[in-house]
Write a protein that holds these residues in place. Structure first.
Motif, short mmCIF file in Angstrom:
data_model
loop_
_atom_site.label_atom_id
_atom_site.label_comp_id
_atom_site.label_asym_id
_atom_site.label_seq_id
_atom_site.Cartn_x
_atom_site.Cartn_y
_atom_site.Cartn_z
N ASP A 1 7.35 27.67 4.20
CA ASP A 1 8.46 27.18 5.02
C ASP A 1 8.40 25.67 5.20
OD1 ASP A 1 9.66 29.62 5.33
OD2 ASP A 1 9.09 29.90 7.43
N SER A 2 9.57 25.12 5.55
CA SER A 2 9.67 23.71 5.93
C SER A 2 9.80 23.62 7.44
CB SER A 2 10.91 23.06 5.28
OG SER A 2 10.76 22.98 3.88
N VAL A 3 8.97 22.77 8.04
CA VAL A 3 8.90 22.68 9.50
C VAL A 3 9.01 21.23 9.93
CG1 VAL A 3 7.54 23.18 11.56
CG2 VAL A 3 7.40 24.71 9.58
N LEU A 4 9.80 21.00 10.97
CA LEU A 4 9.90 19.69 11.60
C LEU A 4 9.24 19.78 12.97
CD1 LEU A 4 10.99 16.78 11.95
CD2 LEU A 4 13.14 17.78 12.75
N ASP A 5 8.23 18.95 13.20
CA ASP A 5 7.58 18.89 14.50
C ASP A 5 7.95 17.57 15.15
OD1 ASP A 5 5.91 19.45 16.69
OD2 ASP A 5 4.26 18.33 15.76
N LEU A 6 8.87 17.62 16.12
CA LEU A 6 9.32 16.42 16.81
C LEU A 6 8.33 16.04 17.91
CD1 LEU A 6 13.12 17.26 17.08
CD2 LEU A 6 12.07 15.48 15.65
N ASP B 1 -0.34 25.89 1.53
CA ASP B 1 -0.25 24.74 0.62
C ASP B 1 1.15 24.49 0.11
OD1 ASP B 1 -2.97 24.38 0.94
OD2 ASP B 1 -3.50 25.50 -0.87
N THR B 2 1.98 25.53 0.06
CA THR B 2 3.34 25.35 -0.46
C THR B 2 4.33 24.96 0.63
OG1 THR B 2 3.78 27.72 -0.17
CG2 THR B 2 2.94 27.01 -2.32
N GLY B 3 3.89 24.93 1.86
CA GLY B 3 4.77 24.58 2.97
C GLY B 3 4.88 23.08 3.17
N ARG B 4 5.87 22.69 3.95
CA ARG B 4 6.15 21.29 4.22
C ARG B 4 6.19 21.07 5.72
NH1 ARG B 4 12.17 18.92 4.17
NH2 ARG B 4 11.76 16.66 4.36
N ILE B 5 5.40 20.10 6.19
CA ILE B 5 5.38 19.76 7.60
C ILE B 5 5.81 18.30 7.75
CG2 ILE B 5 4.03 19.54 9.72
CD1 ILE B 5 4.11 22.39 8.84
N VAL B 6 6.86 18.07 8.52
CA VAL B 6 7.32 16.72 8.81
C VAL B 6 6.98 16.41 10.27
CG1 VAL B 6 9.28 15.15 8.95
CG2 VAL B 6 9.19 16.88 7.14
N LEU B 7 6.16 15.39 10.49
CA LEU B 7 5.90 14.90 11.83
C LEU B 7 6.91 13.82 12.15
CD1 LEU B 7 2.90 15.77 10.71
CD2 LEU B 7 2.14 14.50 12.72
N GLY B 8 7.74 14.07 13.14
CA GLY B 8 8.71 13.09 13.59
C GLY B 8 8.36 12.59 14.97
N ASP B 9 8.35 11.28 15.15
CA ASP B 9 8.08 10.72 16.47
C ASP B 9 8.78 9.38 16.56
OD1 ASP B 9 5.43 11.35 18.64
OD2 ASP B 9 6.73 9.60 18.89
N GLU C 1 17.42 12.20 19.13
CA GLU C 1 18.84 12.28 19.44
C GLU C 1 19.72 12.05 18.21
OE1 GLU C 1 19.64 9.53 22.60
OE2 GLU C 1 17.82 10.09 23.67
N ALA C 2 19.14 11.55 17.12
CA ALA C 2 19.91 11.27 15.89
C ALA C 2 18.96 11.40 14.70
CB ALA C 2 20.54 9.88 15.94
N LEU C 3 18.71 12.62 14.29
CA LEU C 3 17.70 12.88 13.27
C LEU C 3 18.19 12.48 11.88
CD1 LEU C 3 16.45 16.37 14.51
CD2 LEU C 3 15.29 14.16 14.76
N LYS D 1 18.73 14.70 26.39
CA LYS D 1 18.15 15.97 25.94
C LYS D 1 19.18 16.85 25.26
CE LYS D 1 14.75 15.86 29.68
NZ LYS D 1 15.18 14.51 30.13
N ASP D 2 20.43 16.83 25.74
CA ASP D 2 21.47 17.64 25.13
C ASP D 2 21.70 17.23 23.67
OD1 ASP D 2 22.30 19.28 27.45
OD2 ASP D 2 22.91 17.37 28.30
N ALA D 3 21.71 15.93 23.43
CA ALA D 3 21.90 15.44 22.06
C ALA D 3 20.73 15.87 21.18
CB ALA D 3 22.05 13.92 22.05
N ALA D 4 19.52 15.80 21.71
CA ALA D 4 18.34 16.20 20.93
C ALA D 4 18.39 17.68 20.58
CB ALA D 4 17.07 15.88 21.71
N LEU D 5 18.80 18.51 21.52
CA LEU D 5 18.90 19.95 21.24
C LEU D 5 19.99 20.23 20.20
CD1 LEU D 5 18.55 21.28 24.90
CD2 LEU D 5 16.87 21.54 23.05
N ARG D 6 21.09 19.51 20.28
CA ARG D 6 22.15 19.69 19.26
C ARG D 6 21.64 19.29 17.88
NH1 ARG D 6 25.44 17.47 23.46
NH2 ARG D 6 25.37 15.41 22.48
N GLU D 7 20.86 18.22 17.82
CA GLU D 7 20.30 17.78 16.54
C GLU D 7 19.28 18.79 16.00
OE1 GLU D 7 20.71 14.37 14.48
OE2 GLU D 7 22.35 15.69 15.09
#
Length: 258
Positions: A72-77, A94-102, A132-134, A156-162
């Motif tokens: 799976d592909s995962v985004l960790d904000l 090993d086949t998965g993708r992890i994106v660390l976003g900060d 808020e704008a990924l 927070k509302d914008a972040a949840l929508r994103e």
């Protein structure tokens, strides 16, 4: 000790909360950035002081109960120092993708350095971004997580929508956050630790009482469990629910993209 949670009242007159202070909405991101640049190198210590070390158990449960498969592909904000991402990598393989976003470059650098020190360099991407704008296309991820970061987001509302936008259909969003304590007898104990003990420990161990004072205040300003569930529903998530841990000190919120 708890302060009101109505962020929207302030937003209507161009202000928002920074801890218990009202500040111009445009300034909060900078102020929060200063806090996390200050605590970046002591981030694990910060969490240990705030949770008495239990944050490590919460994080393992948060990841262990996530809807995620190998590949799976995962985004960790608010990926911070990589604690959640490291646990997730074991789930996606090993086949998965992890994106660390900060949003904070100092936090990302600490996380990247720790991964390198542990010999965990493949399968991770690091992206400095605003929740808020990924900067990702629609339907990019099977799972989106944010742990101990949503309360520091200005909108927070914008972040949840994103988070909803970048999820694939059927994908899961999970929020781990300090929340509202449910046991009346425990609230005064928790408040005493937060406002009398924590800043002193921050001063003693990190020479930074102010950042730890803000972090305690930010918890009290975060929407409580039922309100956050409603915000996730308003952002488009289906089957929203939450689970309290440790008498509501933290809660895990879950929603799905229908």
């Amino acid at each position: 000790m708890n302060a009101p949670h109505d962020d929207r009242a302030g937003e209507r007159d161009g202000t928002t909360h920074f801890g218990f202070r009202d500040v111009p909405t445009g300034e909060k991101q900078k102020l929060v950035g200063q806090v996390f640049s200050s605590v970046a190198r002591n981030y694990d210590l910060m969490n240990d002081l705030m949770s008495l070390g239990v944050h490590r158990v919460w994080k393992r449960y948060f990841v262990g109960t996530a809807q995620v498969l190998r590949g799976d592909s995962v985004l960790d904000l608010a990926g911070g120092t990589g604690d959640i991402a490291l646990l997730l990598k074991d789930r996606v393989g090993d086949t998965g993708r992890i994106v660390l976003g900060d949003i904070n470059g100092d936090m990302l650098r600490v996380g990247r350095d720790r991964m390198v020190d542990r010999g965990r360099v493949s399968g991770f991407e690091y992206v400095q971004c605003n929740a808020e704008a990924l900067p990702f296309p629609d339907a990019s991820f099977d799972l989106v997580t944010i742990a101990f970061g949503l309360r520091n987001v200005t909108d927070k509302d914008a972040a949840l929508r994103e988070m909803h936008r970048v999820l694939k259909v059927g994908g899961q969003a999970r929020v781990l956050e300090f929340s509202e304590v449910t046991a009346p007898w425990f609230k005064p104990v928790y408040d005493f630790h937060s406002f009398n003990v924590l800043p002193k420990l921050g001063k003693l161990f990190a020479n930074d009482a102010d950042s730890y004072q803000y972090l305690a205040e930010s918890i009290r300003k975060h929407p409580p469990q039922a309100e956050l569930r409603g915000m996730m529903e308003a952002a488009g998530f289906a089957r929203c629910d939450y689970r309290n841990l440790s008498a509501g000190i933290v809660a895990i919120h879950t929603g799905y993209k229908a």
